[in-house]
Design a protein around this motif. Structure first.
Motif, PDB file in Angstrom:
ATOM      1  N   ALA A  48     -21.482  20.247   1.761  1.00  0.00           N
ATOM      2  CA  ALA A  48     -22.022  19.904   3.071  1.00  0.00           C
ATOM      3  C   ALA A  48     -22.309  18.411   3.177  1.00  0.00           C
ATOM      4  O   ALA A  48     -22.813  17.794   2.239  1.00  0.00           O
ATOM      5  N   LYS A  49     -21.970  17.850   4.334  1.00  0.00           N
ATOM      6  CA  LYS A  49     -22.240  16.450   4.623  1.00  0.00           C
ATOM      7  C   LYS A  49     -22.995  16.334   5.945  1.00  0.00           C
ATOM      8  O   LYS A  49     -22.930  17.223   6.786  1.00  0.00           O
ATOM      9  N   LEU A  50     -23.697  15.220   6.101  1.00  0.00           N
ATOM     10  CA  LEU A  50     -24.447  14.995   7.323  1.00  0.00           C
ATOM     11  C   LEU A  50     -23.487  14.827   8.493  1.00  0.00           C
ATOM     12  O   LEU A  50     -22.571  13.998   8.464  1.00  0.00           O
ATOM     13  N   LEU A  51     -23.698  15.617   9.556  1.00  0.00           N
ATOM     14  CA  LEU A  51     -22.878  15.533  10.757  1.00  0.00           C
ATOM     15  C   LEU A  51     -23.605  14.861  11.921  1.00  0.00           C
ATOM     16  O   LEU A  51     -22.993  14.165  12.728  1.00  0.00           O
ATOM     17  N   ARG A  52     -24.912  15.100  11.965  1.00  0.00           N
ATOM     18  CA  ARG A  52     -25.678  14.571  13.089  1.00  0.00           C
ATOM     19  C   ARG A  52     -27.147  14.576  12.713  1.00  0.00           C
ATOM     20  O   ARG A  52     -27.590  15.421  11.942  1.00  0.00           O
ATOM     21  N   ARG A  53     -27.920  13.620  13.256  1.00  0.00           N
ATOM     22  CA  ARG A  53     -29.351  13.587  12.976  1.00  0.00           C
ATOM     23  C   ARG A  53     -30.089  13.100  14.220  1.00  0.00           C
ATOM     24  O   ARG A  53     -29.517  12.412  15.069  1.00  0.00           O
ATOM     25  N   LEU A  54     -31.351  13.479  14.288  1.00  0.00           N
ATOM     26  CA  LEU A  54     -32.177  13.072  15.417  1.00  0.00           C
ATOM     27  C   LEU A  54     -32.792  11.703  15.139  1.00  0.00           C
ATOM     28  O   LEU A  54     -33.447  11.506  14.117  1.00  0.00           O
ATOM     29  N   GLU A  55     -32.574  10.782  16.057  1.00  0.00           N
ATOM     30  CA  GLU A  55     -33.226   9.478  16.006  1.00  0.00           C
ATOM     31  C   GLU A  55     -34.173   9.380  17.190  1.00  0.00           C
ATOM     32  O   GLU A  55     -33.726   9.377  18.353  1.00  0.00           O
ATOM     33  N   PRO A  56     -35.493   9.329  16.940  1.00  0.00           N
ATOM     34  CA  PRO A  56     -36.467   9.297  18.037  1.00  0.00           C
ATOM     35  C   PRO A  56     -36.171   8.170  19.019  1.00  0.00           C
ATOM     36  O   PRO A  56     -35.876   7.038  18.624  1.00  0.00           O
ATOM     37  N   GLY A  57     -36.239   8.502  20.304  1.00  0.00           N
ATOM     38  CA  GLY A  57     -35.984   7.521  21.343  1.00  0.00           C
ATOM     39  C   GLY A  57     -34.516   7.274  21.620  1.00  0.00           C
ATOM     40  O   GLY A  57     -34.165   6.536  22.545  1.00  0.00           O
ATOM     41  N   VAL A  58     -33.647   7.870  20.816  1.00  0.00           N
ATOM     42  CA  VAL A  58     -32.201   7.678  20.994  1.00  0.00           C
ATOM     43  C   VAL A  58     -31.517   9.000  21.322  1.00  0.00           C
ATOM     44  O   VAL A  58     -30.846   9.148  22.351  1.00  0.00           O
ATOM     45  N   GLY A  59     -31.684   9.985  20.469  1.00  0.00           N
ATOM     46  CA  GLY A  59     -31.041  11.286  20.653  1.00  0.00           C
ATOM     47  C   GLY A  59     -30.436  11.753  19.349  1.00  0.00           C
ATOM     48  O   GLY A  59     -30.777  11.268  18.268  1.00  0.00           O
ATOM     49  N   TRP A  60     -29.526  12.707  19.444  1.00  0.00           N
ATOM     50  CA  TRP A  60     -28.850  13.266  18.277  1.00  0.00           C
ATOM     51  C   TRP A  60     -27.607  12.430  17.999  1.00  0.00           C
ATOM     52  O   TRP A  60     -26.631  12.474  18.736  1.00  0.00           O
TER      53      TRP A  60
END
Length: 216
Positions: A181-193
């Motif tokens: 598994a690899k990182l596909l998406r992450r939440l960045e506060p104030g920006v989005g996914w």
């Protein structure tokens, strides 16, 4: 025949107040394990929270065999309101812990131990590996057929894509997928996914994303 099966299904479930539930370390109100189960082993070391639903043919076990010596008191801990799909397998030897509101698809496999292989003259199945705890944070979704390997820590409200093989650390509010598994998406506060290529999906609120939260 169908009526008989429905009767077996009803009386065969593990629910509070049944003899089977009383054998667990703890078994919360309004929880159930579907009938038939595959394996329920050393249940005194298994703790099930309240409002938990576990599907049919589930395997929940602690240790290598029944009455294994030196069993941990809380080898497998399942938090409140978890939903584990049919044929899920959770095999604990030291510690597997699921936070509240963790949901699994079907056929998910979680284990905190593996096998060694370094003795060339001993069958691999007889070479017991080290025990490394697994922890899955509250609110996380694990998709159909995913495999969670020993030593994995998954944060809160994360997503593991179907069929993924996960090892290591997954942060809060991350989406991972693949084998490994690899990182596909992450939440960045104030920006989005934020995706791996920098594309951004907006934050949405509510069970069905009725409200859209403005991206920065």
């Amino acid at each position: 025949m169908l009526a008989g099966w429905r009767w077996l299904d009803r009386i065969g479930k593990v629910t509070p107040g049944t003899h089977a539930a009383a054998q667990f370390g703890s078994f919360g109100a309004h929880s159930s394990i579907g009938f038939p189960s595959a394996t329920l082993m050393n249940t005194g070391s298994i703790h099930v929270g309240s409002g938990v639903i576990i599907g049919r043919q589930a395997t929940l076990s602690v240790g290598y065999w029944p009455d294994y010596p030196g069993l941990p008191e809380r080898g497998l801990v399942i938090g409140d309101r978890c939903v584990l799909g049919d044929r899920c397998s959770l095999l604990a030897h030291e510690s597997i812990e699921l936070g509240d509101d963790v949901w699994f698809g079907q056929d998910v496999f979680v284990c905190d131990a593996s096998h060694g292989y370094q003795d060339p003259d001993l069958p691999v199945g007889n070479q017991f590996g080290s025990h490394v705890p697994v922890k899955i944070g509250a609110g996380t979704w694990v998709g159909h057929g995913a495999i969670i390997l020993p030593g994995t820590t998954i944060g809160r409200n994360a997503v593991v894509a179907a069929g993924s093989v996960v090892r290591g650390e997954v942060g809060d509010h991350c989406v991972v997928g693949g084998a490994p598994a690899k990182l596909l998406r992450r939440l960045e506060p104030g920006v989005g996914w934020v995706g791996r290529r920098g594309d951004v999906r907006p934050v949405r609120r509510g069970h069905f994303g009725e409200e859209e939260f403005e991206s920065a």
